[in-house]
Design an enzyme around this catalytic site. Structure first.
Site, PDB file in Angstrom:
ATOM      1  NE  ARG A  68      12.114  24.741  66.830  1.00  0.00           N
ATOM      2  CZ  ARG A  68      12.657  24.701  67.917  1.00  0.00           C
ATOM      3  NH1 ARG A  68      12.034  25.583  68.897  1.00  0.00           N
ATOM      4  NH2 ARG A  68      13.415  23.825  68.579  1.00  0.00           N
ATOM      5  CB  SER A  83      14.683  20.537  62.244  1.00  0.00           C
ATOM      6  OG  SER A  83      15.667  20.041  63.225  1.00  0.00           O
ATOM      7  CD  GLU A 141      12.034  24.296  62.336  1.00  0.00           C
ATOM      8  OE1 GLU A 141      13.030  24.698  62.813  1.00  0.00           O
ATOM      9  OE2 GLU A 141      11.776  22.992  62.873  1.00  0.00           O
TER      10      GLU A 141
END
Length: 348
Positions: free
Chosen positions: A168, A239, A334
């Protein structure tokens, strides 16, 4: 330099983020090609304005009004290049819908993207997060991209190695204000092996070989719909926290105390399931007056009723602190937070 023709003043940003938090941009430009994007950037630079890039808004939270230019990347276009034998390169303009691009490739019989079906957002945003799901990451098929280097004032071509992909993570997060992604290139193949090691996906096919990339994409879509809310029906950014990666020594200590803890070995440590940690702390299904945690997936924060960015971040902060107190593990947000100074500050 003249003001961009399609410049909008005092523009609402609520529809440019899938979390649908209210905010206003001083200026907004929706760029349909590279020239419009570059002109908008030059104009903002002359005016001394900060710039925020937006694609599909699926990984972004507006927590306050933005005092500069929001540049919405709406560049469209997709085509096949370098077609040779079973292999081909798919070229996607930055504003192309990611999920539709996955289905486009799968329908043509080219594999590599099918595990990434139903991820919201645009092609240009995909490299920023190095999006991933069901055992596959964008970097597995990525070969390069074209971007406008705002620092050098020129168009550049970057390879996968240049992009410094991680979990990520990428160059575009590490140097957030430098590159404007214009198009990406992905290497796909009709003979590429399917990635079915992820538990639920493996169970779906029960050790049988899928008939096509589209069959895998359809399975992924069904699995995602079982546990993830549709942002168009219930605002969310998917998420909300990254799965934390901890050193093996820390994992061994955690496993001794909680042997049922969900985790996945990695080269640089052990990746913990953030959703499991949050659920064990009792947050799954939590709801206050405006925002909450989804009842089927503890990793997803949702906007139930006109919640603000501040509401979302206040809830996220409580969850983060609870997990840290319970397990000694720090969760990292995130999605990007705009403006950046209203993000989750480190705990005192």
């Amino acid at each position: 330099m003249m003001r961009p023709r399609n410049l909008i003043e005092n523009a609402s940003l609520e529809n440019l983020s899938t979390m649908a938090t209210p905010a206003v941009a001083r200026y907004l430009v929706s760029a349909r090609d590279a020239r419009e994007a570059r002109n908008a950037l030059e104009w903002a630079s002359e005016q001394g304005l900060p710039v925020q890039l937006v694609g599909g808004g699926s990984n972004l939270i507006f927590c306050d009004d933005f005092p500069g230019l929001v540049l919405h990347m709406a560049l469209k276009g997709r085509h096949w290049a370098s077609v040779e034998g079973d292999s081909a390169t798919l070229v996607l303009a930055a504003g192309e819908n990611w999920h539709q691009a996955v289905l486009y490739a799968a329908a043509a019989g080219y594999g590599g993207l099918e595990n990434l079906a139903l991820i919201p957002g645009t092609a240009g945003a995909a490299p920023v997060q190095n999006i991933g799901a069901y055992g596959v990451e964008l970097s597995d098929t990525f070969v390069g991209l074209t971007a406008w280097d705002r620092q050098a004032g020129q168009e550049v071509s970057l390879t996968a190695a240049d992009c410094r992909f991680g979990y990520r993570d990428s160059l575009f997060k590490q140097e957030a204000d430098r590159y404007l992604i214009l198009e990406i290139r992905l290497a796909l193949s009709r003979s590429r092996p399917y990635v079915l090691g992820y538990g639920q996906l493996s169970q779906w096919f029960d050790d049988k070989e899928p008939s096509s990339p589209m069959a895998v994409a359809e399975a992924v879509m069904a699995l995602r719909r079982r546990k993830l809310p549709d942002p168009s029906q219930l605002p969310n950014t998917g998420s909300f926290f990254k799965n934390p990666v901890v050193p093996r020594a820390q994992w061994q200590a955690l496993q001794e105390q909680w042997p049922e803890m969900v985790a996945y070995p990695m080269d640089d440590g052990v990746k913990l399931a953030a959703g499991w940690l949050i659920e064990q702390c009792g947050w799954k299904g939590y709801r206050n007056r405006t925002v909450g945690v989804h009842h089927r997936q503890a990793l997803v924060l949702v906007n139930h009723s006109s919640g603000t960015g501040a509401d979302v971040l206040a809830l996220a902060r409580r969850i983060r602190d609870d997990v840290q107190d319970s397990y000694g593990v720090t969760l990292e947000v995130e999605p990007g937070v705009v403006p950046a100074d209203c993000g989750l500050a480190p705990r005192d």
